[in-house]
Write an enzyme that holds these catalytic residues in place. Structure first.
Site, PDB file in Angstrom:
ATOM      1  CE  LYS A 129       2.428 -54.350  27.688  1.00 21.99           C
ATOM      2  NZ  LYS A 129       3.210 -54.794  26.578  1.00 21.99           N
ATOM      3  CE  LYS A 170       5.178 -53.958  30.474  1.00 24.44           C
ATOM      4  NZ  LYS A 170       5.536 -54.498  29.106  1.00 24.44           N
TER       5      LYS A 170
HETATM    6  C1  PBG Z   1       5.217 -53.946  24.382  1.00 25.69           C
HETATM    7  C2  PBG Z   1       5.925 -53.895  25.550  1.00 25.69           C
HETATM    8  C3  PBG Z   1       6.017 -52.901  26.374  1.00 25.69           C
HETATM    9  C4  PBG Z   1       6.764 -53.107  27.312  1.00 25.69           C
HETATM   10  C5  PBG Z   1       7.191 -54.279  27.314  1.00 25.69           C
HETATM   11  N1  PBG Z   1       6.755 -54.732  26.115  1.00 25.69           N
HETATM   12  C6  PBG Z   1       5.051 -51.492  26.195  1.00 25.69           C
HETATM   13  C7  PBG Z   1       3.943 -51.291  25.685  1.00 25.69           C
HETATM   14  O1  PBG Z   1       3.100 -51.816  25.746  1.00 25.69           O
HETATM   15  O2  PBG Z   1       3.854 -50.266  24.840  1.00 25.69           O
HETATM   16  C8  PBG Z   1       7.100 -51.743  28.573  1.00 25.69           C
HETATM   17  C9  PBG Z   1       8.194 -51.975  29.214  1.00 25.69           C
HETATM   18  C10 PBG Z   1       8.467 -50.951  30.100  1.00 25.69           C
HETATM   19  O3  PBG Z   1       7.791 -49.773  29.969  1.00 25.69           O
HETATM   20  O4  PBG Z   1       9.188 -50.954  30.837  1.00 25.69           O
HETATM   21  N2  PBG Z   1       5.192 -55.282  23.692  1.00 25.69           N
END
Ligand code: PBG
Length: 334
Positions: free
Chosen positions: A204, A258
């Site tokens: 991520k 992601k």
């Molecule tokens: C954080 C989390 C995020 C998303 C899912 N879980 C955002 C972040 O890391 O700030 C992003 C999902 C999206 O942008 O659709 N736990």
């Protein structure tokens, strides 16, 4: 590229295989089906049925009743699973995100309502504290705002247990703390949740593409600083393989990459390197881009939606988490 096969014109005319729909269909290498989709859904703890998300046109935060209806819809469309993300009333947030441990909180309530409505649909829960913390970080912070790894992991373990207890099929840690997959797996085993799966947000990245999501779950204004001390540097690709390897060793059943489209190279490397289902997350900013340009008539939004979803399959993804799941599912069923 040198090829062992003769590829000389006019013996070879690659356009022969593109001349009409039937042969294009027969010669196609990949296909997208509803069973590749995971419906990304934001739920809220208020009464209003559907609250629009400003930065995500046609996206709504759903209340519990609407979420249960959506689960039925997913089943009808052949969408195997829903990933739920909570928007929590700010009055219930604190520095430690303790609302994440509330067994009567929004997520346990939604899980039960969805399981009552459509038991055959898989429920995937995000394990992270950002929807519940006043500061918007995924974990506990010290005086300098640094997210503390090991005490955060303790909280995440308790949060995952609450979700599993409520009936979640899959817990999906999205926090990027080191060692949390093993800690969650041990705790699940010990509590008897031996069949609860772990989908690790393994690779991520610290991405600008999450902007609209933070708006959707209401953590945007809260977030102080960025998440670069725990999420990955977009410059790195080898590091993603180390992350994935560690999470698999610690007990992840599936891994995620992601964001999605800007990281298709990572989807490809991960899915080729590890024999494990690799899930791509088409995140909020990807959705917003396609919607915004589509709504202005600058691109054919529907066509680009389907093209991007197919591209995840081509890159090797086993499934795609997407805010387009309902719309794409309807098109694929039409
Ligand atoms: C954080 C989390 C995020 C998303 C899912 N879980 C955002 C972040 O890391 O700030 C992003 C999902 C999206 O942008 O659709 N736990």
């Amino acid at each position: 590229m040198t090829s062992p096969f003769p590829q000389k014109f006019p013996q070879t005319r690659l356009r022969r295989l593109r001349q009409s729909p039937w042969i294009r269909s027969l010669a196609s290498e990949k296909a997208l089906t509803p069973s590749d989709l995971i419906w990304s859904m934001v739920v809220h703890d208020g009464d209003e049925a559907r609250i629009p998300v400003g930065s995500m046109p046609d996206m709504f935060r759903l209340n519990v009743t609407e979420a249960a209806k959506a689960a039925k819809k997913a089943a009808a469309l052949g969408i195997p699973a829903i990933a739920i993300f909570p928007h929590i009333n700010p009055s219930r947030k604190d520095d430690e995100g303790t609302e994440a441990l509330n067994t009567d909180g929004l997520i346990p309530t939604v899980i039960k309502a969805m399981k009552d409505a459509a038991p055959e649909v898989g429920i995937i829960c995000d394990v992270a504290l950002d929807p519940f913390t006043t500061h918007g970080h995924d974990g506990l912070i010290d005086a300098d705002g640094y997210v503390i790894n090991d005490s955060t992991t303790d909280m995440l373990v308790r949060q995952a247990l609450v979700q599993a207890e409520a009936g979640a099929d899959v817990v999906a840690p999205s926090d990027m703390m080191d060692g949390r997959i093993g800690a969650v797996r041990d705790a699940l085993e010990e509590a008897g949740h031996v069949n609860t799966m772990i989908l690790s947000y393994a690779a991520k990245y610290a991405s600008g593409f999450y902007g609209p999501y933070r708006d959707a779950i209401g953590s945007a204004t809260a977030l102080k600083g960025d998440k670069k001390t725990y999420q990955q540097n977009p410059a790195n690709s080898d590091e993603a393989l180390r992350e994935v390897a560690m999470d698999i060793a610690e007990g992840a059943d599936m891994v995620m990459v992601k964001p999605g489209l800007p990281y298709l190279d990572i989807v490809r490397r991960v899915s080729e390197t590890f024999a494990i289902p690799t899930i791509a997350f088409q995140v909020s900013g990807e959705y917003a881009q396609i919607k915004a340009a589509g709504d202005r008539g600058w691109i054919d939004g529907e066509r680009v939606m389907m093209e991007t979803l197919l591209s995840f399959k081509r890159a090797g993804a086993a499934g795609i988490i997407t805010y387009f799941a309902e719309q794409a599912g309807e098109l694929l069923n039409a």
